[in-house]
Design a protein around this motif. Structure first.
Motif, mmCIF file in Angstrom:
data_model
loop_
_atom_site.group_PDB
_atom_site.id
_atom_site.type_symbol
_atom_site.label_atom_id
_atom_site.label_comp_id
_atom_site.label_asym_id
_atom_site.label_seq_id
_atom_site.Cartn_x
_atom_site.Cartn_y
_atom_site.Cartn_z
ATOM 1 N N ARG A 162 0.832 -1.204 0.000
ATOM 2 C CA ARG A 162 0.000 0.000 0.000
ATOM 3 C C ARG A 162 0.867 1.255 0.000
ATOM 4 N NH1 ARG A 162 -5.334 0.213 0.929
ATOM 5 N NH2 ARG A 162 -6.319 2.071 1.777
ATOM 6 N N PHE A 174 -8.856 0.917 6.530
ATOM 7 C CA PHE A 174 -7.846 -0.056 6.080
ATOM 8 C C PHE A 174 -7.509 -1.040 7.204
ATOM 9 C CE2 PHE A 174 -3.249 -1.136 5.832
ATOM 10 C CZ PHE A 174 -3.305 -1.983 4.739
ATOM 11 N N ARG A 177 -10.553 -3.441 7.800
ATOM 12 C CA ARG A 177 -10.724 -4.360 6.676
ATOM 13 C C ARG A 177 -9.610 -5.409 6.670
ATOM 14 N NH1 ARG A 177 -8.665 -3.417 1.643
ATOM 15 N NH2 ARG A 177 -9.721 -4.299 -0.162
ATOM 16 N N GLY A 181 -10.953 -8.865 7.525
ATOM 17 C CA GLY A 181 -11.110 -9.514 6.228
ATOM 18 C C GLY A 181 -9.960 -10.445 5.863
ATOM 19 N N ARG B 118 1.003 1.068 -11.710
ATOM 20 C CA ARG B 118 -0.090 0.493 -10.941
ATOM 21 C C ARG B 118 -1.249 0.082 -11.852
ATOM 22 N NH1 ARG B 118 -2.589 -0.482 -6.295
ATOM 23 N NH2 ARG B 118 -4.808 -0.055 -6.320
ATOM 24 N N LEU B 150 -10.285 -8.278 -2.105
ATOM 25 C CA LEU B 150 -9.277 -8.715 -1.133
ATOM 26 C C LEU B 150 -8.349 -9.766 -1.730
ATOM 27 C CD1 LEU B 150 -11.017 -8.947 2.362
ATOM 28 C CD2 LEU B 150 -9.196 -7.404 1.652
ATOM 29 N N GLU B 153 -5.824 -7.935 -3.923
ATOM 30 C CA GLU B 153 -4.904 -7.114 -3.122
ATOM 31 C C GLU B 153 -3.880 -7.991 -2.387
ATOM 32 O OE1 GLU B 153 -6.960 -4.227 -0.745
ATOM 33 O OE2 GLU B 153 -5.254 -3.993 0.634
ATOM 34 N N VAL B 186 -9.311 -16.402 3.167
ATOM 35 C CA VAL B 186 -9.835 -15.042 2.987
ATOM 36 C C VAL B 186 -11.141 -15.089 2.185
ATOM 37 C CG1 VAL B 186 -9.411 -12.851 1.768
ATOM 38 C CG2 VAL B 186 -7.643 -13.819 3.255
ATOM 39 N N GLN B 189 -14.192 -16.953 4.255
ATOM 40 C CA GLN B 189 -14.648 -16.492 5.559
ATOM 41 C C GLN B 189 -16.163 -16.308 5.515
ATOM 42 O OE1 GLN B 189 -13.643 -12.135 6.291
ATOM 43 N NE2 GLN B 189 -12.367 -12.574 4.516
#
Lengths: 191, 191
Positions: A162, A174, A177, A181, B118, B150, B153, B186, B189
């Protein structure tokens, strides 16, 4: 002639001068001469302690980041993770994050500096993760035999990514989560 | 005098020359002149299309990474994740990973280059993650409403962190541990 190494308090002053200059001008533009001037030390003193810039920067990184700390102890696993991740985010978001991002540049060409950075920012911190997991196991929140490796690796990677990609703010959203998460599901799998 | 922009096939040749030079000498030592020589183009052609090195590098990054691809379709979520992560690891472990790591250096001083990197390495790939999740939902492996954010990421951060810190090999053990220990927990869940 006997040449003594710089004394401990001189070392601290010099390491702090290095860190200030890294923050102000970055690795590439920092010179050994500027460090001597900032630390009010002779160039001979600097070169006696550290023969070149990578060595000097590694000493400064060790000085500032090499230690560990007690992890938060809030009474719950989730509380500990939120508190710890909030601290990590504050560091990444501040001057240390900027210096470290800058040093990654130099570290891609210097395996030794890369190893020192990894040791200081990652390996020496591992004991904090071990302590958090041990406490959670003792409270019955995680099963016996739970280990901190994945937690540490995932938290570190998410914060660094990040920061490096400026992918978003280091805010409460953030932290929440990431803890709810990602980190808790990774820790609680099989529970 | 009317000055035409470089034609499409010239653009491709020039972008490929840029990428070759990035791999060989890195961003800092790559010159516009070297690109012209490698692409057998005149300097005027290069400067007509791209006024400076960051613009030229951004074009090359877009050219090589800007597209997306079909994700693997193995018939199971776990199979898709293993296949996809294996591909990502092979890219990170090879010449593209080295070029990208080198460009991060330049990107820390250049927000525009950072944004292009990015976009090319992250945002344009998001549709692949959406497709994998949609298929898993259709097969009944994940609940309706599951989202790929998620997953994307975390996978991206773990691979980049490992590459940047030379934290370990991109081998089958890493793929298996990441899929079973992090990505599936993840995603599952609340299941």
């Amino acid at each position: 002639m006997v040449v003594a190494a710089p004394k401990a308090d001189r070392r601290v002053t010099i390491c702090e001068a290095v860190f200030e200059l890294l923050a102000e001008v970055g690795y590439d533009r920092m010179s050994m001469d500027a460090v001597a001037a900032r630390a009010r030390a002779s160039k001979a003193t600097i070169y006696r302690g550290w023969p070149n810039k990578p060595e000097l920067v590694m000493a400064a990184v060790e000085h500032r980041y090499g230690g560990s700390a007690e992890p938060p102890d809030t009474g719950s696993l989730r509380g500990d993770l939120v508190a710890h991740l909030s601290t990590v985010c504050a560091v990444a978001d501040g001057i240390d994050g900027a210096v470290f991002t800058g040093l990654l540049t130099a570290a891609t060409h210097n395996a030794e500096l890369s190893a020192v950075m990894r040791r200081c920012v990652y390996e020496t911190k591992h004991v904090m993760y071990e302590t958090m997991i041990k406490r959670a196991v003792a409270r019955g929140e995680l099963p016996e035999g739970s280990t901190p490796e994945l937690l540490h690796e995932v938290l570190h990677a998410l914060v660094m990514s990040r920061r490096l990609w400026r992918a978003g703010p280091f805010d409460e959203a953030f932290v929440k989560r990431t803890v709810d998460g990602v980190l808790l599901p990774v820790l609680r799998q099989g529970c």
